[in-house]
Scaffold this active site. Structure first.
Site, PDB file in Angstrom:
ATOM      1  N   ASN A 234      39.580   7.587  11.499  1.00 20.82           N
ATOM      2  CA  ASN A 234      41.021   7.555  11.780  1.00 20.82           C
ATOM      3  C   ASN A 234      41.613   6.148  11.668  1.00 20.82           C
ATOM      4  O   ASN A 234      42.663   5.854  12.226  1.00 20.82           O
ATOM      5  CB  ASN A 234      41.314   8.209  13.133  1.00 20.82           C
ATOM      6  CG  ASN A 234      40.558   7.551  14.275  1.00 20.82           C
ATOM      7  OD1 ASN A 234      39.955   6.497  14.101  1.00 20.82           O
ATOM      8  ND2 ASN A 234      40.612   8.165  15.443  1.00 20.82           N
TER       9      ASN A 234
ATOM     10  N   GLU B  73      37.759  -5.466  25.939  1.00 17.89           N
ATOM     11  CA  GLU B  73      37.509  -5.383  24.499  1.00 17.89           C
ATOM     12  C   GLU B  73      37.864  -6.685  23.787  1.00 17.89           C
ATOM     13  O   GLU B  73      37.188  -7.073  22.832  1.00 17.89           O
ATOM     14  CB  GLU B  73      38.315  -4.209  23.917  1.00 17.89           C
ATOM     15  CG  GLU B  73      37.806  -2.853  24.404  1.00 17.89           C
ATOM     16  CD  GLU B  73      38.687  -1.688  23.976  1.00 17.89           C
ATOM     17  OE1 GLU B  73      38.376  -0.553  24.368  1.00 17.89           O
ATOM     18  OE2 GLU B  73      39.689  -1.913  23.247  1.00 17.89           O
TER      19      GLU B  73
ATOM     20  N   ARG C 181      47.878   6.449  11.813  1.00 17.13           N
ATOM     21  CA  ARG C 181      46.851   7.489  11.586  1.00 17.13           C
ATOM     22  C   ARG C 181      47.411   8.664  10.789  1.00 17.13           C
ATOM     23  O   ARG C 181      46.716   9.253   9.969  1.00 17.13           O
ATOM     24  CB  ARG C 181      46.272   7.943  12.926  1.00 17.13           C
ATOM     25  CG  ARG C 181      45.296   6.907  13.512  1.00 17.13           C
ATOM     26  CD  ARG C 181      44.937   7.253  14.929  1.00 17.13           C
ATOM     27  NE  ARG C 181      43.804   6.481  15.434  1.00 17.13           N
ATOM     28  CZ  ARG C 181      43.441   6.452  16.704  1.00 17.13           C
ATOM     29  NH1 ARG C 181      44.112   7.160  17.601  1.00 17.13           N
ATOM     30  NH2 ARG C 181      42.413   5.726  17.090  1.00 17.13           N
TER      31      ARG C 181
ATOM     32  N   LYS D  35      39.244   0.000  11.042  1.00 15.94           N
ATOM     33  CA  LYS D  35      37.921   0.632  10.945  1.00 15.94           C
ATOM     34  C   LYS D  35      37.428   0.661   9.491  1.00 15.94           C
ATOM     35  O   LYS D  35      38.205   0.452   8.551  1.00 15.94           O
ATOM     36  CB  LYS D  35      37.999   2.051  11.532  1.00 15.94           C
ATOM     37  CG  LYS D  35      38.329   2.059  13.040  1.00 15.94           C
ATOM     38  CD  LYS D  35      38.235   3.468  13.621  1.00 15.94           C
ATOM     39  CE  LYS D  35      38.564   3.477  15.110  1.00 15.94           C
ATOM     40  NZ  LYS D  35      38.394   4.834  15.699  1.00 15.94           N
TER      41      LYS D  35
ATOM     42  N   TYR E 197      31.424   1.158  22.354  1.00 11.52           N
ATOM     43  CA  TYR E 197      31.786   2.542  22.656  1.00 11.52           C
ATOM     44  C   TYR E 197      30.921   3.121  23.782  1.00 11.52           C
ATOM     45  O   TYR E 197      30.658   4.327  23.810  1.00 11.52           O
ATOM     46  CB  TYR E 197      31.688   3.405  21.399  1.00 11.52           C
ATOM     47  CG  TYR E 197      32.917   3.314  20.500  1.00 11.52           C
ATOM     48  CD1 TYR E 197      34.177   3.670  20.968  1.00 11.52           C
ATOM     49  CD2 TYR E 197      32.822   2.906  19.173  1.00 11.52           C
ATOM     50  CE1 TYR E 197      35.307   3.608  20.164  1.00 11.52           C
ATOM     51  CE2 TYR E 197      33.953   2.833  18.356  1.00 11.52           C
ATOM     52  CZ  TYR E 197      35.182   3.187  18.860  1.00 11.52           C
ATOM     53  OH  TYR E 197      36.302   3.138  18.059  1.00 11.52           O
TER      54      TYR E 197
ATOM     55  N   ARG F 140      49.415   2.183  20.896  1.00  7.57           N
ATOM     56  CA  ARG F 140      48.970   3.585  20.811  1.00  7.57           C
ATOM     57  C   ARG F 140      50.072   4.448  20.167  1.00  7.57           C
ATOM     58  O   ARG F 140      49.780   5.386  19.424  1.00  7.57           O
ATOM     59  CB  ARG F 140      48.632   4.122  22.205  1.00  7.57           C
ATOM     60  CG  ARG F 140      47.510   3.357  22.924  1.00  7.57           C
ATOM     61  CD  ARG F 140      46.133   3.756  22.511  1.00  7.57           C
ATOM     62  NE  ARG F 140      45.754   5.074  22.940  1.00  7.57           N
ATOM     63  CZ  ARG F 140      44.492   5.543  22.855  1.00  7.57           C
ATOM     64  NH1 ARG F 140      43.528   4.773  22.364  1.00  7.57           N
ATOM     65  NH2 ARG F 140      44.211   6.749  23.228  1.00  7.57           N
TER      66      ARG F 140
ATOM     67  N   HIS G  30      41.643   1.474  15.724  1.00  8.88           N
ATOM     68  CA  HIS G  30      41.387   1.614  17.154  1.00  8.88           C
ATOM     69  C   HIS G  30      42.477   0.885  17.916  1.00  8.88           C
ATOM     70  O   HIS G  30      42.962  -0.157  17.474  1.00  8.88           O
ATOM     71  CB  HIS G  30      40.036   0.993  17.518  1.00  8.88           C
ATOM     72  CG  HIS G  30      39.881   0.711  18.987  1.00  8.88           C
ATOM     73  ND1 HIS G  30      39.466   1.676  19.882  1.00  8.88           N
ATOM     74  CD2 HIS G  30      40.112  -0.404  19.726  1.00  8.88           C
ATOM     75  CE1 HIS G  30      39.443   1.147  21.103  1.00  8.88           C
ATOM     76  NE2 HIS G  30      39.833  -0.116  21.039  1.00  8.88           N
TER      77      HIS G  30
ATOM     78  N   THR H 165      44.507  10.640  18.145  1.00  9.55           N
ATOM     79  CA  THR H 165      43.148  10.430  17.630  1.00  9.55           C
ATOM     80  C   THR H 165      42.907  11.204  16.338  1.00  9.55           C
ATOM     81  O   THR H 165      42.363  10.672  15.378  1.00  9.55           O
ATOM     82  CB  THR H 165      42.117  10.876  18.694  1.00  9.55           C
ATOM     83  OG1 THR H 165      42.409  10.212  19.929  1.00  9.55           O
ATOM     84  CG2 THR H 165      40.703  10.538  18.263  1.00  9.55           C
TER      85      THR H 165
ATOM     86  N   PHE I 267      29.435  13.230  19.626  1.00  9.85           N
ATOM     87  CA  PHE I 267      29.735  12.551  18.362  1.00  9.85           C
ATOM     88  C   PHE I 267      29.312  11.079  18.347  1.00  9.85           C
ATOM     89  O   PHE I 267      29.572  10.378  17.374  1.00  9.85           O
ATOM     90  CB  PHE I 267      31.230  12.665  18.036  1.00  9.85           C
ATOM     91  CG  PHE I 267      32.157  12.126  19.103  1.00  9.85           C
ATOM     92  CD1 PHE I 267      32.403  10.760  19.218  1.00  9.85           C
ATOM     93  CD2 PHE I 267      32.801  12.994  19.983  1.00  9.85           C
ATOM     94  CE1 PHE I 267      33.258  10.266  20.193  1.00  9.85           C
ATOM     95  CE2 PHE I 267      33.653  12.503  20.974  1.00  9.85           C
ATOM     96  CZ  PHE I 267      33.885  11.129  21.071  1.00  9.85           C
TER      97      PHE I 267
HETATM   98  P1  ATP Z   1      40.024   4.661  19.637  1.00  8.44           P
HETATM   99  O1  ATP Z   1      39.251   4.443  20.923  1.00  8.44           O
HETATM  100  O2  ATP Z   1      39.185   4.428  18.400  1.00  8.44           O
HETATM  101  O3  ATP Z   1      41.329   3.932  19.609  1.00  8.44           O
HETATM  102  P2  ATP Z   1      41.039   7.111  20.669  1.00  8.44           P
HETATM  103  O4  ATP Z   1      41.194   6.348  21.960  1.00  8.44           O
HETATM  104  O5  ATP Z   1      42.237   7.763  20.091  1.00  8.44           O
HETATM  105  O6  ATP Z   1      40.413   6.195  19.549  1.00  8.44           O
HETATM  106  P3  ATP Z   1      38.607   8.196  21.748  1.00  8.44           P
HETATM  107  O7  ATP Z   1      38.568   9.467  22.492  1.00  8.44           O
HETATM  108  O8  ATP Z   1      38.491   6.907  22.501  1.00  8.44           O
HETATM  109  O9  ATP Z   1      39.919   8.197  20.836  1.00  8.44           O
HETATM  110  O10 ATP Z   1      37.459   8.256  20.658  1.00  8.44           O
HETATM  111  C1  ATP Z   1      36.963   7.071  20.055  1.00  8.44           C
HETATM  112  C2  ATP Z   1      36.699   7.332  18.595  1.00  8.44           C
HETATM  113  O11 ATP Z   1      35.623   8.268  18.473  1.00  8.44           O
HETATM  114  C3  ATP Z   1      37.849   7.977  17.834  1.00  8.44           C
HETATM  115  O12 ATP Z   1      38.813   7.057  17.383  1.00  8.44           O
HETATM  116  C4  ATP Z   1      37.130   8.609  16.691  1.00  8.44           C
HETATM  117  O13 ATP Z   1      36.797   7.632  15.680  1.00  8.44           O
HETATM  118  C5  ATP Z   1      35.840   9.107  17.349  1.00  8.44           C
HETATM  119  N1  ATP Z   1      35.981  10.478  17.838  1.00  8.44           N
HETATM  120  C6  ATP Z   1      36.671  10.902  18.919  1.00  8.44           C
HETATM  121  N2  ATP Z   1      36.578  12.232  19.075  1.00  8.44           N
HETATM  122  C7  ATP Z   1      35.769  12.651  18.080  1.00  8.44           C
HETATM  123  C8  ATP Z   1      35.252  13.936  17.678  1.00  8.44           C
HETATM  124  N3  ATP Z   1      35.538  15.048  18.366  1.00  8.44           N
HETATM  125  N4  ATP Z   1      34.467  13.979  16.584  1.00  8.44           N
HETATM  126  C9  ATP Z   1      34.141  12.858  15.889  1.00  8.44           C
HETATM  127  N5  ATP Z   1      34.588  11.630  16.206  1.00  8.44           N
HETATM  128  C10 ATP Z   1      35.390  11.527  17.280  1.00  8.44           C
HETATM  129 MG    MG Z   2      39.632   5.209  22.833  1.00  9.81          MG
END
Ligand code: ATP
Ligand code: MG
Length: 133
Positions: free
Chosen positions: A112, A126, A102, A9, A49, A85, A115, A91, A57
């Site tokens: 973070n 994806e 992370r 990222k 997304y 993961r 992804h 996250t 968010f």
């Molecule tokens: P990713 O999909 O990026 O691998 P993840 O699966 O751990 O991350 P998701 O719930 O899919 O988490 O959220 C996607 C992304 O959105 C997160 O990686 C983070 O960058 C952002 N994000 C998630 N939750 C929040 C939040 N509460 N506030 C701000 N940004 C958030």
């Molecule tokens: Mg995710």
């Protein structure tokens, strides 16, 4: 063998951590089978997304993901989705297990650093998004 989609990222590319992260990925025995460096448009970030379109968010997330270059990669390994993961951690970097990517370099729940796909179905979608079928 299975595949997952990883993205380095903007918070990590900005800090010159592409080499560090790809090194950690290779040391964990993932094979990088596709890799690009791209600057996402607003439209592309929203499409990627789309599952989070209704989250509070989403606009901040899209602004962040378009703020600089990102590095999508298709990774190959047995149990690729789950193992990646595990390698990246939770996250929120504050909750990420010690030693995960992370935990090591993530700045906060949004910035973070990496992804990872969350299922085989999403991994296929994806990977096709960035690299075609
Ligand atoms: P990713 O999909 O990026 O691998 P993840 O699966 O751990 O991350 P998701 O719930 O899919 O988490 O959220 C996607 C992304 O959105 C997160 O990686 C983070 O960058 C952002 N994000 C998630 N939750 C929040 C939040 N509460 N506030 C701000 N940004 C958030
Ligand atoms: Mg995710």
């Amino acid at each position: 063998m299975s595949r997952t989609l990883a993205i380095i990222k903007p918070d990590a590319t900005e800090r010159h951590l592409i080499g560090h992260i790809t090194n950690r990925i290779e040391r964990a025995r993932f094979k990088i089978v596709e890799m690009r460096i791209v600057h996402l448009t607003d439209e592309q970030a929203r499409e990627f997304y789309a599952v989070h379109a209704d989250k509070p968010f989403i606009n901040d997330l899209v602004a962040f993901m378009t703020s600089g270059p990102v590095v999508p990669m298709a990774l190959e390994k047995e149990n690729a989705v789950e193992d990646f993961r595990t390698l990246i951690g939770a996250t929120n970097p504050e909750n990420a297990a010690c030693g995960t990517i992370r935990w090591e370099i993530g700045r906060n729940i949004e910035k973070n650093s990496v992804h990872g796909s969350d299922s085989d179905e999403n991994a296929a979608r994806e990977i096709a998004f960035f690299f075609g079928d």
